[in-house]
Design a protein around this motif. Structure first.
Motif, PDB file in Angstrom:
ATOM      1  N   LEU A 220    -125.958  72.208  57.419  1.00  0.00           N
ATOM      2  CA  LEU A 220    -126.651  70.942  57.160  1.00  0.00           C
ATOM      3  C   LEU A 220    -127.839  71.107  56.223  1.00  0.00           C
ATOM      4  CD1 LEU A 220    -126.601  69.433  60.764  1.00  0.00           C
ATOM      5  CD2 LEU A 220    -125.685  68.292  58.720  1.00  0.00           C
ATOM      6  N   THR A 221    -128.282  72.341  56.031  1.00  0.00           N
ATOM      7  CA  THR A 221    -129.414  72.604  55.137  1.00  0.00           C
ATOM      8  C   THR A 221    -128.972  73.383  53.895  1.00  0.00           C
ATOM      9  OG1 THR A 221    -129.986  74.463  56.599  1.00  0.00           O
ATOM     10  CG2 THR A 221    -131.243  72.438  56.863  1.00  0.00           C
ATOM     11  N   ARG A 222    -127.696  73.270  53.596  1.00  0.00           N
ATOM     12  CA  ARG A 222    -127.076  73.790  52.377  1.00  0.00           C
ATOM     13  C   ARG A 222    -127.183  75.323  52.259  1.00  0.00           C
ATOM     14  NH1 ARG A 222    -128.871  70.190  48.937  1.00  0.00           N
ATOM     15  NH2 ARG A 222    -127.124  68.739  48.864  1.00  0.00           N
ATOM     16  N   ASN A 223    -126.914  75.998  53.364  1.00  0.00           N
ATOM     17  CA  ASN A 223    -126.791  77.450  53.329  1.00  0.00           C
ATOM     18  C   ASN A 223    -125.327  77.850  53.185  1.00  0.00           C
ATOM     19  OD1 ASN A 223    -129.567  78.658  54.015  1.00  0.00           O
ATOM     20  ND2 ASN A 223    -129.308  77.076  55.576  1.00  0.00           N
ATOM     21  N   PHE A 224    -125.099  78.960  52.509  1.00  0.00           N
ATOM     22  CA  PHE A 224    -123.764  79.558  52.496  1.00  0.00           C
ATOM     23  C   PHE A 224    -123.831  80.910  53.196  1.00  0.00           C
ATOM     24  CE2 PHE A 224    -125.785  80.730  48.496  1.00  0.00           C
ATOM     25  CZ  PHE A 224    -125.484  82.075  48.324  1.00  0.00           C
ATOM     26  N   ILE A 225    -122.712  81.310  53.780  1.00  0.00           N
ATOM     27  CA  ILE A 225    -122.695  82.432  54.708  1.00  0.00           C
ATOM     28  C   ILE A 225    -122.376  83.747  54.004  1.00  0.00           C
ATOM     29  CG2 ILE A 225    -121.686  83.348  56.841  1.00  0.00           C
ATOM     30  CD1 ILE A 225    -123.226  80.675  57.131  1.00  0.00           C
ATOM     31  N   VAL A 226    -123.222  84.746  54.261  1.00  0.00           N
ATOM     32  CA  VAL A 226    -122.972  86.116  53.804  1.00  0.00           C
ATOM     33  C   VAL A 226    -122.499  86.915  55.012  1.00  0.00           C
ATOM     34  CG1 VAL A 226    -123.957  88.189  52.767  1.00  0.00           C
ATOM     35  CG2 VAL A 226    -124.793  85.926  52.071  1.00  0.00           C
ATOM     36  N   GLN A 227    -121.286  87.438  54.925  1.00  0.00           N
ATOM     37  CA  GLN A 227    -120.724  88.186  56.053  1.00  0.00           C
ATOM     38  C   GLN A 227    -121.263  89.612  56.046  1.00  0.00           C
ATOM     39  OE1 GLN A 227    -116.647  86.906  54.802  1.00  0.00           O
ATOM     40  NE2 GLN A 227    -116.380  86.469  56.983  1.00  0.00           N
ATOM     41  N   ARG A 228    -121.723  90.052  57.209  1.00  0.00           N
ATOM     42  CA  ARG A 228    -122.332  91.380  57.348  1.00  0.00           C
ATOM     43  C   ARG A 228    -121.394  92.337  58.081  1.00  0.00           C
ATOM     44  NH1 ARG A 228    -126.464  90.339  53.917  1.00  0.00           N
ATOM     45  NH2 ARG A 228    -128.172  89.104  54.783  1.00  0.00           N
ATOM     46  N   GLY A 229    -121.623  93.629  57.857  1.00  0.00           N
ATOM     47  CA  GLY A 229    -120.966  94.663  58.644  1.00  0.00           C
ATOM     48  C   GLY A 229    -119.460  94.733  58.500  1.00  0.00           C
ATOM     49  N   LEU A 230    -118.943  94.419  57.312  1.00  0.00           N
ATOM     50  CA  LEU A 230    -117.493  94.444  57.105  1.00  0.00           C
ATOM     51  C   LEU A 230    -117.022  95.831  56.660  1.00  0.00           C
ATOM     52  CD1 LEU A 230    -117.037  91.101  55.123  1.00  0.00           C
ATOM     53  CD2 LEU A 230    -116.541  91.493  57.545  1.00  0.00           C
ATOM     54  N   PRO A 231    -115.766  96.196  56.963  1.00  0.00           N
ATOM     55  CA  PRO A 231    -115.182  97.419  56.397  1.00  0.00           C
ATOM     56  C   PRO A 231    -115.128  97.309  54.878  1.00  0.00           C
ATOM     57  CG  PRO A 231    -113.812  96.532  58.174  1.00  0.00           C
ATOM     58  CD  PRO A 231    -114.839  95.491  57.865  1.00  0.00           C
ATOM     59  N   ALA A 232    -114.998  98.437  54.207  1.00  0.00           N
ATOM     60  CA  ALA A 232    -115.129  98.496  52.745  1.00  0.00           C
ATOM     61  C   ALA A 232    -114.220  97.504  52.014  1.00  0.00           C
ATOM     62  CB  ALA A 232    -114.848  99.922  52.264  1.00  0.00           C
ATOM     63  N   ARG A 233    -112.935  97.452  52.383  1.00  0.00           N
ATOM     64  CA  ARG A 233    -112.006  96.569  51.667  1.00  0.00           C
ATOM     65  C   ARG A 233    -112.375  95.105  51.892  1.00  0.00           C
ATOM     66  NH1 ARG A 233    -107.373  95.817  49.095  1.00  0.00           N
ATOM     67  NH2 ARG A 233    -105.981  94.130  49.726  1.00  0.00           N
ATOM     68  N   GLU A 234    -112.681  94.749  53.134  1.00  0.00           N
ATOM     69  CA  GLU A 234    -113.054  93.368  53.431  1.00  0.00           C
ATOM     70  C   GLU A 234    -114.385  93.004  52.774  1.00  0.00           C
ATOM     71  OE1 GLU A 234    -112.788  92.201  57.551  1.00  0.00           O
ATOM     72  OE2 GLU A 234    -111.166  93.631  57.883  1.00  0.00           O
ATOM     73  N   LEU A 235    -115.287  93.978  52.704  1.00  0.00           N
ATOM     74  CA  LEU A 235    -116.577  93.739  52.056  1.00  0.00           C
ATOM     75  C   LEU A 235    -116.388  93.418  50.577  1.00  0.00           C
ATOM     76  CD1 LEU A 235    -119.673  93.734  52.139  1.00  0.00           C
ATOM     77  CD2 LEU A 235    -119.614  96.193  51.704  1.00  0.00           C
ATOM     78  N   LEU A 236    -115.482  94.135  49.933  1.00  0.00           N
ATOM     79  CA  LEU A 236    -115.202  93.882  48.518  1.00  0.00           C
ATOM     80  C   LEU A 236    -114.680  92.468  48.317  1.00  0.00           C
ATOM     81  CD1 LEU A 236    -114.960  94.878  45.596  1.00  0.00           C
ATOM     82  CD2 LEU A 236    -112.673  95.741  46.175  1.00  0.00           C
ATOM     83  N   LEU A 237    -113.730  92.057  49.144  1.00  0.00           N
ATOM     84  CA  LEU A 237    -113.171  90.711  49.039  1.00  0.00           C
ATOM     85  C   LEU A 237    -114.234  89.652  49.322  1.00  0.00           C
ATOM     86  CD1 LEU A 237    -109.732  91.283  50.835  1.00  0.00           C
ATOM     87  CD2 LEU A 237    -110.128  90.998  48.368  1.00  0.00           C
ATOM     88  N   SER A 238    -115.068  89.907  50.337  1.00  0.00           N
ATOM     89  CA  SER A 238    -116.136  88.968  50.678  1.00  0.00           C
ATOM     90  C   SER A 238    -117.145  88.852  49.537  1.00  0.00           C
ATOM     91  CB  SER A 238    -116.826  89.426  51.965  1.00  0.00           C
ATOM     92  OG  SER A 238    -117.929  88.604  52.265  1.00  0.00           O
ATOM     93  N   SER A 239    -117.476  89.986  48.906  1.00  0.00           N
ATOM     94  CA  SER A 239    -118.432  89.987  47.792  1.00  0.00           C
ATOM     95  C   SER A 239    -117.893  89.201  46.608  1.00  0.00           C
ATOM     96  CB  SER A 239    -118.747  91.424  47.379  1.00  0.00           C
ATOM     97  OG  SER A 239    -119.375  92.125  48.429  1.00  0.00           O
ATOM     98  N   LYS A 240    -116.593  89.370  46.330  1.00  0.00           N
ATOM     99  CA  LYS A 240    -115.980  88.611  45.233  1.00  0.00           C
ATOM    100  C   LYS A 240    -116.033  87.111  45.506  1.00  0.00           C
ATOM    101  CE  LYS A 240    -112.729  92.104  43.517  1.00  0.00           C
ATOM    102  NZ  LYS A 240    -111.300  92.493  43.408  1.00  0.00           N
ATOM    103  N   LEU A 241    -115.773  86.729  46.750  1.00  0.00           N
ATOM    104  CA  LEU A 241    -115.810  85.312  47.114  1.00  0.00           C
ATOM    105  C   LEU A 241    -117.229  84.760  46.993  1.00  0.00           C
ATOM    106  CD1 LEU A 241    -113.958  83.012  48.230  1.00  0.00           C
ATOM    107  CD2 LEU A 241    -114.834  83.598  50.496  1.00  0.00           C
ATOM    108  N   LEU A 242    -118.208  85.523  47.447  1.00  0.00           N
ATOM    109  CA  LEU A 242    -119.612  85.101  47.308  1.00  0.00           C
ATOM    110  C   LEU A 242    -119.971  84.902  45.843  1.00  0.00           C
ATOM    111  CD1 LEU A 242    -121.779  87.263  49.753  1.00  0.00           C
ATOM    112  CD2 LEU A 242    -121.543  84.779  49.754  1.00  0.00           C
ATOM    113  N   SER A 243    -119.576  85.857  45.018  1.00  0.00           N
ATOM    114  CA  SER A 243    -119.867  85.773  43.592  1.00  0.00           C
ATOM    115  C   SER A 243    -119.249  84.525  42.981  1.00  0.00           C
ATOM    116  CB  SER A 243    -119.344  87.030  42.895  1.00  0.00           C
ATOM    117  OG  SER A 243    -119.763  87.073  41.557  1.00  0.00           O
ATOM    118  N   GLU A 244    -118.017  84.228  43.365  1.00  0.00           N
ATOM    119  CA  GLU A 244    -117.342  83.030  42.857  1.00  0.00           C
ATOM    120  C   GLU A 244    -118.040  81.766  43.354  1.00  0.00           C
ATOM    121  OE1 GLU A 244    -113.159  83.086  43.692  1.00  0.00           O
ATOM    122  OE2 GLU A 244    -112.960  85.166  43.023  1.00  0.00           O
TER     123      GLU A 244
END
Length: 379
Positions: free
Chosen positions: A139-163
């Protein structure tokens, strides 16, 4: 479904339904009773249920809440640099990070006061485990950064954040706020992590990283609290770090930090927005051929802006002099201010432990040290 659905804020079309769902939540009642102490509950409930956009929720509910926070837990917020920003331009704000909720909230408060668009802001998923907190973040226009992910999932999450950040800046024309590193700075040393910039650059397409960063219009933000309301709470982690020990958070530690940060005493607060990093990036391109060195040079440029524009308070000078057993900066504080600071420290931490005292004083003193001799990164 959008690929951003699990990390994005609410769309305006979703706001009213969310407010209906959480209007009677005990935590919503606590926030609204704090914000509107003389108002009957049914009145603010009715107002919530008539709200249909994030902007209206921020202006009519969050803005008054922040006014109350500033009134009850500070001696006021001052700003500088905002007049150089353009109200119709999307910027990437990168700041030092002192408080979990207030850093981005007070930045948006300041942007609104200067007739600027408010940002979409990064928040760690560790802070929004409860459904109500997730709803409030969306409701306050935050987007979620996922923490503590395994390396492969972290890479995918980082790409999505960047996009997502790319989409916000260049398609929605919406400014973005991010901290210069993961999590809050605990020791007062404000240094930009290369991983943050590498993540941001993932969505650059065919552009070079530096040209892409130039297009993003990076604005370093310096956040300065006279008192860190969570200073004593940071000591266990700093102590563990100084002993090279693994630090494990207590079950409700993040939530306690959120509440203490909001309501703990901060005295004076200052926010400064620096210049857009454009000429600096041109110089980096000229001086460095290696992409890795370019990234590090941009980190250094962000750090230099944040450190040089950080507002030093009497507490910073007092801590420096106590740490070094000197009176080098005695002209920058009064005897009463020093007494008050020492009393705060004595009440907050175990002063019979020299290591804890040193960590506490260093947290306040490091901005002085860094301003005298800014951080030098080594390859």
């Amino acid at each position: 479904m959008s690929k951003f659905d699990h990390i994005r804020p609410y769309y305006d079309t979703e706001v009213n339904a969310a407010l209906h769902e959480f209007a009677h939540d005990p935590m919503m009642k606590a926030i609204m009773n704090f914000t509107f102490p003389g108002m009957e509950d049914q009145e603010w409930v009715d107002r919530l249920k008539r709200t249909h956009s994030i902007r209206d929720f921020q202006i009519n509910f969050i803005y008054p809440a922040l006014n109350m926070v500033l009134e009850k837990s500070s001696q006021g917020l001052t700003t500088s640099g905002f007049d150089k920003l353009d109200g119709h331009t999307a910027y990437l704000f990168i700041s030092n990070h002192r408080d979990i909720i207030l850093d981005t909230s007070l930045l948006n408060y300041s942007l609104y006061n200067h007739n600027m668009m408010m940002t979409t802001s990064a928040i760690g998923d560790n802070l929004v485990k409860k459904p109500f907190l997730m709803a409030m973040s969306r409701l306050t226009r935050n987007f979620i950064v996922q923490r503590g992910l395994p390396a492969r999932e972290l890479l995918l999450s980082s790409k999505l954040l960047s996009e997502y950040i790319n989409n916000s800046l260049f398609h929605e024309n919406r400014s973005v706020w991010m901290a210069q590193r993961e999590g809050r700075t605990k020791d007062g040393n404000d240094a930009t992590h290369k991983g943050v910039l590498k993540m941001l650059g993932m969505a650059r397409g065919d552009m070079s990283e530096m040209e892409y960063f130039k297009k993003m219009k990076i604005v370093p933000v310096s956040i300065s609290y006279e008192y860190d309301p969570t200073d004593a709470l940071k000591m266990p982690e700093l102590l563990a770090r100084s002993r090279a020990e693994k630090y494990v958070k207590e079950k409700n530690e993040d939530f306690i930090n959120v509440l203490t940060g909001i309501m703990g005493q901060k005295k004076r607060i200052h926010f400064h927005t620096g210049d857009v990093l454009q000429d600096e990036i041109d110089e980096i391109i000229e001086q460095h051929a290696s992409p890795n060195k370019q990234i590090q040079a941009l980190c250094d440029a962000i750090d230099a802006s944040i450190i040089s524009n950080y507002k030093l308070w009497p507490t910073n000078y007092i801590a420096h002099d106590l740490l070094h057993e000197s009176d080098q900066f005695a002209d920058n504080y009064t005897a009463d201010e020093k007494k008050e600071f020492v009393e705060r420290m004595t009440k907050g931490i175990k002063v019979d432990n020299p290591e804890i005292v040193r960590n506490f004083l260093s947290m306040y003193a490091n901005p002085v040290i860094n301003k005298m001799a800014p951080l030098v990164h080594k390859e």
